[in-house]
Design a protein around this motif. Structure first.
Motif, PDB file in Angstrom:
ATOM      1  N   ASP A   1     -54.246  15.122 -19.894  1.00  0.00           N
ATOM      2  CA  ASP A   1     -53.795  14.817 -18.450  1.00  0.00           C
ATOM      3  C   ASP A   1     -54.789  13.489 -17.865  1.00  0.00           C
ATOM      4  O   ASP A   1     -55.363  13.743 -16.615  1.00  0.00           O
ATOM      5  CB  ASP A   1     -53.902  16.071 -17.581  1.00  0.00           C
ATOM      6  CG  ASP A   1     -52.704  16.904 -17.991  1.00  0.00           C
ATOM      7  OD1 ASP A   1     -53.017  17.622 -19.142  1.00  0.00           O
ATOM      8  OD2 ASP A   1     -51.561  17.074 -17.654  1.00  0.00           O
TER       9      ASP A   1
ATOM     10  N   HIS B   1     -53.471  10.721 -16.666  1.00  0.00           N
ATOM     11  CA  HIS B   1     -52.740  10.390 -15.460  1.00  0.00           C
ATOM     12  C   HIS B   1     -53.286   9.010 -14.847  1.00  0.00           C
ATOM     13  O   HIS B   1     -53.524   8.975 -13.595  1.00  0.00           O
ATOM     14  CB  HIS B   1     -52.881  11.385 -14.396  1.00  0.00           C
ATOM     15  CG  HIS B   1     -51.810  12.913 -14.575  1.00  0.00           C
ATOM     16  ND1 HIS B   1     -50.499  12.740 -14.132  1.00  0.00           N
ATOM     17  CD2 HIS B   1     -52.327  13.892 -15.257  1.00  0.00           C
ATOM     18  CE1 HIS B   1     -50.239  14.082 -14.458  1.00  0.00           C
ATOM     19  NE2 HIS B   1     -51.138  14.599 -15.075  1.00  0.00           N
TER      20      HIS B   1
ATOM     21  N   ASP C   1     -49.481  13.439 -20.900  1.00  0.00           N
ATOM     22  CA  ASP C   1     -49.640  12.681 -19.590  1.00  0.00           C
ATOM     23  C   ASP C   1     -50.706  11.983 -19.335  1.00  0.00           C
ATOM     24  O   ASP C   1     -51.976  12.064 -18.802  1.00  0.00           O
ATOM     25  CB  ASP C   1     -50.002  14.086 -18.481  1.00  0.00           C
ATOM     26  CG  ASP C   1     -48.811  14.697 -17.867  1.00  0.00           C
ATOM     27  OD1 ASP C   1     -47.588  14.330 -18.501  1.00  0.00           O
ATOM     28  OD2 ASP C   1     -48.762  15.646 -16.909  1.00  0.00           O
TER      29      ASP C   1
ATOM     30  N   HIS D   1     -45.251  13.765 -17.465  1.00  0.00           N
ATOM     31  CA  HIS D   1     -45.236  12.458 -16.578  1.00  0.00           C
ATOM     32  C   HIS D   1     -45.034  11.209 -17.630  1.00  0.00           C
ATOM     33  O   HIS D   1     -44.259  10.283 -16.886  1.00  0.00           O
ATOM     34  CB  HIS D   1     -46.523  12.481 -16.051  1.00  0.00           C
ATOM     35  CG  HIS D   1     -46.773  13.289 -14.949  1.00  0.00           C
ATOM     36  ND1 HIS D   1     -46.839  13.144 -13.765  1.00  0.00           N
ATOM     37  CD2 HIS D   1     -46.564  14.781 -15.024  1.00  0.00           C
ATOM     38  CE1 HIS D   1     -46.901  14.018 -12.671  1.00  0.00           C
ATOM     39  NE2 HIS D   1     -46.625  15.089 -13.393  1.00  0.00           N
TER      40      HIS D   1
ATOM     41  N   HIS E   1     -48.330  20.165 -24.984  1.00  0.00           N
ATOM     42  CA  HIS E   1     -48.582  19.573 -23.355  1.00  0.00           C
ATOM     43  C   HIS E   1     -48.648  20.731 -22.568  1.00  0.00           C
ATOM     44  O   HIS E   1     -49.532  21.196 -21.685  1.00  0.00           O
ATOM     45  CB  HIS E   1     -47.610  18.566 -23.031  1.00  0.00           C
ATOM     46  CG  HIS E   1     -47.973  18.062 -21.547  1.00  0.00           C
ATOM     47  ND1 HIS E   1     -49.135  17.488 -21.213  1.00  0.00           N
ATOM     48  CD2 HIS E   1     -47.270  18.267 -20.394  1.00  0.00           C
ATOM     49  CE1 HIS E   1     -49.186  17.411 -20.208  1.00  0.00           C
ATOM     50  NE2 HIS E   1     -48.228  17.653 -19.576  1.00  0.00           N
TER      51      HIS E   1
ATOM     52  N   HIS F   1     -51.699  20.182 -18.824  1.00  0.00           N
ATOM     53  CA  HIS F   1     -50.452  20.225 -17.984  1.00  0.00           C
ATOM     54  C   HIS F   1     -50.648  20.887 -16.494  1.00  0.00           C
ATOM     55  O   HIS F   1     -50.239  20.603 -15.566  1.00  0.00           O
ATOM     56  CB  HIS F   1     -49.114  20.911 -18.683  1.00  0.00           C
ATOM     57  CG  HIS F   1     -47.943  21.141 -17.963  1.00  0.00           C
ATOM     58  ND1 HIS F   1     -47.270  19.992 -17.302  1.00  0.00           N
ATOM     59  CD2 HIS F   1     -46.968  22.034 -17.501  1.00  0.00           C
ATOM     60  CE1 HIS F   1     -46.076  20.315 -16.843  1.00  0.00           C
ATOM     61  NE2 HIS F   1     -46.122  21.576 -16.772  1.00  0.00           N
TER      62      HIS F   1
ATOM     63  N   HIS G   1     -53.528  21.814 -14.883  1.00  0.00           N
ATOM     64  CA  HIS G   1     -54.704  20.656 -14.009  1.00  0.00           C
ATOM     65  C   HIS G   1     -55.431  21.918 -13.408  1.00  0.00           C
ATOM     66  O   HIS G   1     -56.343  21.759 -12.168  1.00  0.00           O
ATOM     67  CB  HIS G   1     -54.003  20.147 -13.173  1.00  0.00           C
ATOM     68  CG  HIS G   1     -53.347  19.010 -13.620  1.00  0.00           C
ATOM     69  ND1 HIS G   1     -52.773  18.071 -12.774  1.00  0.00           N
ATOM     70  CD2 HIS G   1     -52.967  18.682 -14.804  1.00  0.00           C
ATOM     71  CE1 HIS G   1     -51.902  17.068 -13.574  1.00  0.00           C
ATOM     72  NE2 HIS G   1     -52.143  17.716 -14.693  1.00  0.00           N
TER      73      HIS G   1
HETATM   74 FE   LIG Z   1     -50.529  16.638 -15.853  1.00  0.00          FE
END
Ligand SMILES: [Fe+2]
Length: 397
Positions: A175, A177, A207, A241, A306, A326, A328
């Protein structure tokens, strides 16, 4: 205020708490589905309206005016429809108490040793690495833990680990991001930490970004990592995402940075002559479940997924270790109660940490960032996992 009014005030507060828990439970499960951002944004708006609207609704509609429960009114005047919903909110209160107890008393699973080291990236850099983007004010919020990195070292004792894999190390990151509000220097620092561990294998569990233009951040971050064992290298899958964008350039950029795409595939890695089957599952968003029949029957099974919601299938398919992201860590946790929001069919049950589900051991990384660059009580994480056999640990190896 008379005693009866205090009691009614406590009941209305309990109704509000239970209502919020029900709304969070519904919102979590919806966000765990394969739905587009525009739909989830509408659902979140309805959720916010129902949560924040409940405050004046209960206070004025039931407490001070309307049914006047804080001013001598009787519950008998409240319609049965509302009483039925308030009883449902009672179930929400019970769920909240269960979540609180789980947050306070959940021990590490047997066979797991964990050490965490906090790195204040702002202090190290001498500045807070806030970039550009419309959510940069969220990133700059007071006490935001987004710029504190936890380097987590896990030692996992796994009964079915073949001898050749004892002592193998896996660097796990999830993640990222990439979006802009959290600046590139933060991510570079996180990947420097991963690189310093010199792991046998590096894995990423999805992500990658929230802004396609940030694809040029892959080279200075993911491109830093070289697995100590060149035969293993670095492997990745993508997440929900990434699903919102054209994933072909993302996969190509990761491959160019030296990362192998393992989504929907099984690869067999050999260490000391022993097989480990490594597979990736991007369900329900991108490439689906791997075909485990392609793995040697005696191979240790390591799954990159994920979402941790895939754990029931992983259990059925005999996966030994599953790495996911996923959720967080919930991103924002409340004192005592812990995480409240996680985009999962199981709510906050697997928000972040290491879990045992039957014979399956699963680690859920809190990841590095999020679409909303906010972290309270759930700081970003990079993880080094050392695999151990039970016999070798008992012998002090
Ligand atoms: Fe995420």
């Amino acid at each position: 205020m008379p005693t009866e009014a205090w009691l009614n005030a406590a009941l209305l507060f309990a109704v509000f708490a239970g209502h919020c828990e029900l709304m969070a439970a519904w919102c979590n499960r919806f966000h765990g589905l394969k739905v587009r951002h525009r739909v989830t944004a509408k659902v979140r708006a309805v959720h916010d309206l129902l949560v924040f609207g409940a405050i004046p609704g209960l206070l004025f509609g039931f407490g001070l005016f309307g049914y006047r429960l804080l001013r001598g009114g009787e519950w008998s005047a409240v319609p049965w429809g509302w009483k039925a919903y308030f009883a449902l909110c009672g179930l929400g209160v019970i769920s909240l108490l269960v979540c609180t107890a789980r947050n306070l008393f959940r021990p590490l699973p047997t066979g797991v040793r964990r050490e965490g080291r906090r790195i204040d990236v702002t202090a190290e850099l001498g500045f807070k690495p806030i970039g550009t983007g419309r959510r940069r004010h969220q990133a700059a919020a007071p006490w935001n833990g987004q710029f504190t990195l936890e380097a987590v070292e896990l030692e996992l004792t796994l009964p079915d680990l073949p001898p050749g894999w004892d002592g193998a190390t896996i660097g796990h990151v999830s993640d990222s991001h990439f979006q802009g509000e959290v600046g590139l220097p933060f991510f570079e620092r996180a990947f420097t930490e991963l690189a310093a561990w010199r792991c046998d294998l590096y894995v990423f569990t999805g992500d990658l970004l929230d802004k396609p233009a940030r694809i040029d951040w892959i080279a200075p971050t993911f491109g830093q990592l070289t697995a100590t064992n060149p035969a293993f290298g670095c492997r990745f899958i993508l997440g929900n995402h990434d699903w919102h964008y054209d994933v072909a350039p993302l996969r190509a950029a990761m491959t160019a940075a030296g990362w192998g795409d393992v989504s929907g595939r099984v690869e067999t890695l050999l260490r000391g002559g022993d097989p480990l089957a490594l597979a990736g599952d991007e369900s329900p968003w991108l490439n689906g479940p791997p075909d485990w029949s392609q793995a040697p029957p005696d191979a240790f099974r390591l799954l990159l997924a994920h979402t941790p919601d895939l754990y029931p299938r992983a259990k059925r398919e005999g996966v030994n270790l599953m790495l996911a992201g996923h959720n967080h860590g919930g991103q924002i946790t409340l004192p005592l109660i812990g995480p409240v929001y996680a985009p999962s069919q199981h709510g906050v049950r697997h928000a972040g940490g290491t879990y045992r589900e039957g014979a399956l051991l699963m680690h859920v990384s809190r990841g590095l960032s999020g679409r909303q660059p906010l972290r309270y009580g759930a700081v970003p994480e990079v993880t080094r996992i050392t695999l151990r056999r039970p016999d070798d640990r008992a012998n002090g190896a």
